[in-house]
Design an enzyme around this catalytic site. Structure first.
Site, PDB file in Angstrom:
ATOM      1  N   GLU A 243       0.817  -1.216   0.000  1.00  0.00           N
ATOM      2  CA  GLU A 243       0.000   0.000   0.000  1.00  0.00           C
ATOM      3  C   GLU A 243       0.853   1.269   0.000  1.00  0.00           C
ATOM      4  O   GLU A 243       0.373   2.358   0.300  1.00  0.00           O
ATOM      5  CB  GLU A 243      -0.963   0.005   1.191  1.00  0.00           C
ATOM      6  CG  GLU A 243      -1.977  -1.130   1.108  1.00  0.00           C
ATOM      7  CD  GLU A 243      -3.083  -1.044   2.134  1.00  0.00           C
ATOM      8  OE1 GLU A 243      -3.094  -0.091   2.941  1.00  0.00           O
ATOM      9  OE2 GLU A 243      -3.936  -1.941   2.139  1.00  0.00           O
TER      10      GLU A 243
ATOM     11  N   LYS B 166     -15.841  -1.459   3.467  1.00  0.00           N
ATOM     12  CA  LYS B 166     -15.198  -1.799   2.192  1.00  0.00           C
ATOM     13  C   LYS B 166     -16.297  -2.343   1.283  1.00  0.00           C
ATOM     14  O   LYS B 166     -16.870  -3.401   1.577  1.00  0.00           O
ATOM     15  CB  LYS B 166     -14.151  -2.889   2.412  1.00  0.00           C
ATOM     16  CG  LYS B 166     -12.899  -2.455   3.188  1.00  0.00           C
ATOM     17  CD  LYS B 166     -12.059  -3.681   3.526  1.00  0.00           C
ATOM     18  CE  LYS B 166     -10.650  -3.328   3.935  1.00  0.00           C
ATOM     19  NZ  LYS B 166      -9.931  -4.504   4.506  1.00  0.00           N
TER      20      LYS B 166
HETATM   21  P1  PGA Z   1      -6.616  -6.060   2.453  1.00  0.00           P
HETATM   22  O1  PGA Z   1      -6.173  -5.280   3.747  1.00  0.00           O
HETATM   23  O2  PGA Z   1      -7.186  -5.127   1.482  1.00  0.00           O
HETATM   24  O3  PGA Z   1      -5.361  -6.735   2.002  1.00  0.00           O
HETATM   25  O4  PGA Z   1      -7.614  -7.097   2.906  1.00  0.00           O
HETATM   26  C1  PGA Z   1      -6.638  -4.012   4.099  1.00  0.00           C
HETATM   27  C2  PGA Z   1      -6.999  -3.984   5.559  1.00  0.00           C
HETATM   28  O5  PGA Z   1      -6.830  -4.979   6.279  1.00  0.00           O
HETATM   29  O6  PGA Z   1      -7.514  -2.977   6.037  1.00  0.00           O
HETATM   30 ZN    ZN Z   2      -7.755  -4.316   8.175  1.00  0.00          ZN
END
Ligand code: PGA
Ligand code: ZN
Length: 439
Positions: free
Chosen positions: A208, A340
């Site tokens: 990231e 998400k």
């Molecule tokens: P991921 O992690 O998109 O790899 O699942 C992001 C998070 O855990 O916030």
């Molecule tokens: Zn997370």
């Protein structure tokens, strides 16, 4: 065919920030407006989140998405053609019914989320309003510019498990504007890089965009983060605070936690004690997934111990699911939820989760995934849902910066007073300290 009716809906294979294939969907309405969106992809995924459809087999490590693309071009296109793109609820319900599986493995969470978001974009375009405005209309919220959570060091599944903790982040709740948050964060990010190179480490980045975590244990990362904040002239805990995503499901299960770097295993109580020592030693205001998703006992105990001081976020633990938020609220687990869209699979289910969170007094943080693209839908969602907080990874790499930059543009449209500042952290030690006038 009416102006907002879906006339064409199609998908293509595009590529994400890890170089993996993903699904892009394009929707064209009767009036000729287009909505387009791309599915992101997680690496540290909750077991109860929507499942992406991947082709398997030897090519592209089994990650190809031709089946998901085909599902959009055939079954989904047939089902949605003629529906109004302004009927987000009806379209998402049709997607869920067509899929018919508990975790969206039929059509594929990737096919569904890209479709749902593309429809959202088309509806905004059909109305002639920015996406954030359309989202605010749908959610009934007053739009606001969120407080960012920005990763400085990556870890966990995003950095070859080089340290156990996944995200070492800063927040700048004491800033007066979104722009000021980014400026302060940029200085801290750069200072952290200088500290790493001064130690003789080569300074690469994790998935990231946060610095690659060359540390001998998790505490060394925390210490370095504090030093980086200080190096910019800030006093940690005043304008700038620390936020962690432990992502404990990645190294813990059934109440046991394996810290790989230190080669030791902790039970649930020892894990809570360890986090407690960090909370006492560092200006940490927010902790995500402190215990594993299969450890409700630990999560409740941790929330009981620290919920009145900290923001405690469920990510893998709550997977953007309204029912899981309702039951966590009943049990006293967490006091915040990560939103998400691709965990839920559709925009409507994500909004429903946020509304359930609000009913229970939970804070909301709209979040990207570790596999991202140039798609900036989540910046608009964070604003239009009045979420209060936004987490998109670090302060490098354009799939991250595109989201921060989009917030700057939206902020210009909204005007200066739309920035929420430290308000989402009400109820934490930081807010009590600011109210006491000690900052
Ligand atoms: P991921 O992690 O998109 O790899 O699942 C992001 C998070 O855990 O916030
Ligand atoms: Zn997370």
């Amino acid at each position: 065919m009416s102006a907002s009716a879906i006339q064409e809906l199609s998908a293509r294979r595009v590529w994400d920030s890890r170089g993996n294939p993903t699904v892009e969907v394009e929707v064209r309405t009767g009036s000729g407006v287009i909505g387009r969106a791309i599915a992101p992809a997680g690496a540290s995924r909750g077991t109860r989140e929507a499942i992406d459809l991947r082709d398997g087999g030897p090519a592209l490590q089994g990650m190809d998405v031709r089946k998901a693309v085909a599902n959009v071009n055939t079954a989904i296109a047939t089902a949605l053609k003629g529906m109004s793109c302004e009927d987000q609820g009806g379209i998402d319900a049709a997607l869920v019914a067509l899929d018919g599986t508990p975790l969206k493995s039929g059509l594929g969470g990737n096919a569904m989320v890209a479709t749902s978001l593309a429809v959202l974009h088309a509806a905004a375009a059909a109305k002639g309003v920015p996406l954030w405005r359309h989202v605010a209309d749908l959610s009934g919220e007053v739009p606001s510019l969120p407080l960012p959570e920005v990763q400085i060091f990556g870890g966990g599944a995003h950095a070859g498990r080089r340290v156990d903790v996944q995200d070492f982040m800063v927040m700048v709740p004491g800033a007066g504007s979104f722009d000021e948050v980014l400026e302060v964060t940029s200085e801290i990010y750069r200072a952290a890089g200088s500290l790493m190179s001064a130690k003789g480490h080569s300074v690469g980045v994790a998935d990231e965009g946060g610095w690659w975590p060359v540390f001998s244990n998790n505490e060394e990362a925390l210490e370095t983060l504090v030093r980086a904040i200080e190096a910019t002239g800030e006093k940690p805990g005043e304008r700038v605070v620390i936020s962690l995503d432990i992502a404990a499901s990645e190294f813990g299960s059934r109440g046991r936690y394996r810290l790989a770097l230190e080669d030791r295993e902790l039970d649930r109580d020892q894990m809570i004690d360890l986090l407690g020592r960090w909370i006492d030693s560092y200006p940490i205001v927010s902790i995500e997934d402190p215990l594993a998703e299969d450890d409700p006992e630990g999560t409740v105990a941790f929330t009981q111990a620290y919920g009145d001081r900290l923001q405690i976020i469920g990510d893998d633990y709550l997977v953007t699911n309204a029912e899981l938020v309702a039951s966590a609220a009943g049990a006293g687990a967490c006091n915040a939820v990560l939103i998400k869209v691709n965990q839920a699979g559709t925009v409507s289910e994500s909004i429903a989760c946020m509304q359930e969170a609000r009913r229970n007094g939970y804070r909301c943080i709209v979040s990207a995934r570790s596999g991202e693209t140039e798609d900036v839908s989540i910046s608009h969602l964070a604003v239009g849902l009045n979420a209060g907080q936004l987490k998109v990874g670090s302060f490098t790499r354009s799939e991250r910066m595109a989201k921060w930059n989009e917030c700057l543009r939206i902020g210009d449209a909204l005007g200066g007073s739309a920035f929420v500042g430290g308000a989402p952290l009400a109820g934490t030690w930081w807010a009590r300290q600011s109210e006491g006038g000690s900052t």
